[in-house]
Design an enzyme around this catalytic site. Structure first.
Site, short mmCIF file in Angstrom:
data_model
loop_
_atom_site.label_atom_id
_atom_site.label_comp_id
_atom_site.label_asym_id
_atom_site.label_seq_id
_atom_site.Cartn_x
_atom_site.Cartn_y
_atom_site.Cartn_z
N GLU A 10 -9.76 -5.35 -20.92
CA GLU A 10 -8.48 -5.88 -21.41
C GLU A 10 -7.38 -5.36 -20.49
OE1 GLU A 10 -10.71 -4.20 -23.40
OE2 GLU A 10 -11.54 -6.06 -24.21
N VAL A 11 -6.70 -6.30 -19.82
CA VAL A 11 -5.75 -5.94 -18.76
C VAL A 11 -4.65 -5.00 -19.27
CG1 VAL A 11 -4.07 -6.87 -17.11
CG2 VAL A 11 -6.22 -8.08 -17.51
N ASP A 12 -4.50 -3.86 -18.59
CA ASP A 12 -3.45 -2.86 -18.86
C ASP A 12 -3.57 -2.16 -20.21
OD1 ASP A 12 -2.30 -3.38 -16.37
OD2 ASP A 12 -0.95 -4.91 -17.17
N HIS A 46 0.51 1.08 -13.10
CA HIS A 46 1.27 -0.06 -13.62
C HIS A 46 2.74 0.36 -13.77
CE1 HIS A 46 1.86 -3.86 -15.72
NE2 HIS A 46 2.67 -3.18 -16.51
N ASN A 49 1.50 3.03 -2.60
CA ASN A 49 0.76 3.98 -3.46
C ASN A 49 -0.46 4.53 -2.73
OD1 ASN A 49 1.95 4.24 -6.28
ND2 ASN A 49 2.09 2.05 -5.88
N ARG A 61 -6.17 -8.60 -8.09
CA ARG A 61 -7.25 -9.39 -8.67
C ARG A 61 -7.68 -8.72 -9.97
NH1 ARG A 61 -6.78 -14.00 -6.82
NH2 ARG A 61 -8.88 -14.57 -7.46
N GLY A 104 0.79 -1.23 0.00
CA GLY A 104 0.00 0.00 0.00
C GLY A 104 0.83 1.27 0.00
N LEU A 133 -10.48 -7.61 -12.40
CA LEU A 133 -11.91 -7.32 -12.27
C LEU A 133 -12.64 -7.76 -13.55
CD1 LEU A 133 -11.52 -3.78 -10.69
CD2 LEU A 133 -12.35 -5.84 -9.50
N SER A 153 2.76 4.03 -15.51
CA SER A 153 1.58 4.55 -16.22
C SER A 153 0.39 4.50 -15.28
CB SER A 153 1.24 3.66 -17.43
OG SER A 153 2.36 3.50 -18.28
N ASN A 193 -5.80 2.63 -12.50
CA ASN A 193 -4.79 1.69 -11.98
C ASN A 193 -3.41 2.27 -12.21
OD1 ASN A 193 -3.74 -0.86 -11.05
ND2 ASN A 193 -3.29 -1.38 -13.18
N ARG A 248 -15.87 -15.13 -9.06
CA ARG A 248 -15.49 -13.71 -9.14
C ARG A 248 -16.72 -12.82 -8.98
NH1 ARG A 248 -10.22 -12.38 -10.90
NH2 ARG A 248 -9.25 -14.25 -11.72
C1 GRF Z 1 3.12 -1.03 -7.73
O1 GRF Z 1 4.36 -1.06 -8.36
C2 GRF Z 1 2.02 -1.23 -8.73
O2 GRF Z 1 2.29 -0.65 -9.96
C3 GRF Z 1 1.99 -2.71 -8.86
O3 GRF Z 1 2.19 -3.18 -7.56
C4 GRF Z 1 2.93 -2.23 -6.81
C5 GRF Z 1 2.11 -1.89 -5.60
O4 GRF Z 1 2.86 -1.43 -4.54
N1 GRF Z 1 0.79 -3.14 -9.51
P1 GRF Z 1 2.15 -0.83 -3.26
O5 GRF Z 1 1.24 -1.92 -2.66
O6 GRF Z 1 1.37 0.39 -3.65
O7 GRF Z 1 3.27 -0.51 -2.33
#
Ligand code: GRF
Length: 195
Positions: free
Chosen positions: A148-150, A109, A14, A91, A12, A93, A141, A107, A65
């Site tokens: 479609e993932v990403d 990435h 981010n 997960r 967590g 979605l 990004s 999201n 799901r």
């Molecule tokens: C990030 O690098 C994100 O892009 C990826 O997983 C990581 C998450 O880190 N999908 P955190 O849980 O926010 O520390």
């Protein structure tokens, strides 16, 4: 004021960047709830420390799901959520869930999409692939989520140089620093565009 739900599965960091951004008096968003699919996600502690409501919806407790997502939807109900921020949420979605939140799920990435995205491209796998491909530049990004993932529209990207002696770990460390800057910026941008 944009009302956020943040979905996490792990550390967590981010989420923390969003918590810190939302603490600024002039930041146009606030976190209403943090939802984790893992009961042991450290991000839950970060949310609690910030006085934010949390919910655990453990995917292992559900047979499908659809049932898992129905339980998530119950947690979101009545909170007036404007935007769902996936922050290390591990997960995928369903299209049905995503359709209920059109252009309202974003999201982060850790690559410069559309490069190095898709199922299987997460965590260290991304950075290993970037290094193996001989890329000179990588980054992160923030993008809208589509089934479609990403592949959803990119909101913003930040770049880092790939160094000759980079390992997946060292590269990941520099990319995630940029995610922590980019994610609050992307939310800010969305808040401005909806104001
Ligand atoms: C990030 O690098 C994100 O892009 C990826 O997983 C990581 C998450 O880190 N999908 P955190 O849980 O926010 O520390």
């Amino acid at each position: 004021m944009l009302k956020l739900a943040v979905f996490i599965s792990g550390s967590g960091s981010n989420l923390q960047a969003l918590i810190d951004a939302c603490a600024a008096p002039d930041y146009p968003a606030q976190i209403e709830v943090v939802i984790s699919n893992r009961p042991d996600a450290f991000g839950l502690e970060r949310a609690k420390a910030a006085g934010i409501e949390t919910a655990v919806v453990d995917h292992k407790d559900f047979g499908s799901r659809a049932e898992f997502e129905a339980a998530i939807s119950l947690e979101l109900e009545g909170r007036g959520i404007d935007l769902i921020c996936l922050a290390g949420f591990m997960r995928i979605l369903t299209a049905d869930f995503i359709a209920q939140w059109p252009k309202k799920i974003i999201n982060t990435h850790p690559s410069l999409l559309p490069k190095f995205g898709g199922a299987g491209m997460y965590g260290e796998h991304v950075h290993r692939a970037v290094i193996d491909a001989g890329e000179k530049i990588s980054g992160c990004s923030i993008h809208f989520v589509i089934p479609e993932v990403d592949q959803g529209p990119v909101i913003l990207q930040k770049t880092v140089k790939v160094l000759d002696n980079d390992t997946p770990e060292t590269l990941a460390g520099r990319v995630i620093e940029q995610e922590h800057i980019a994610y609050p910026e992307a939310v800010y941008k969305i808040a401005q565009s909806r104001a």
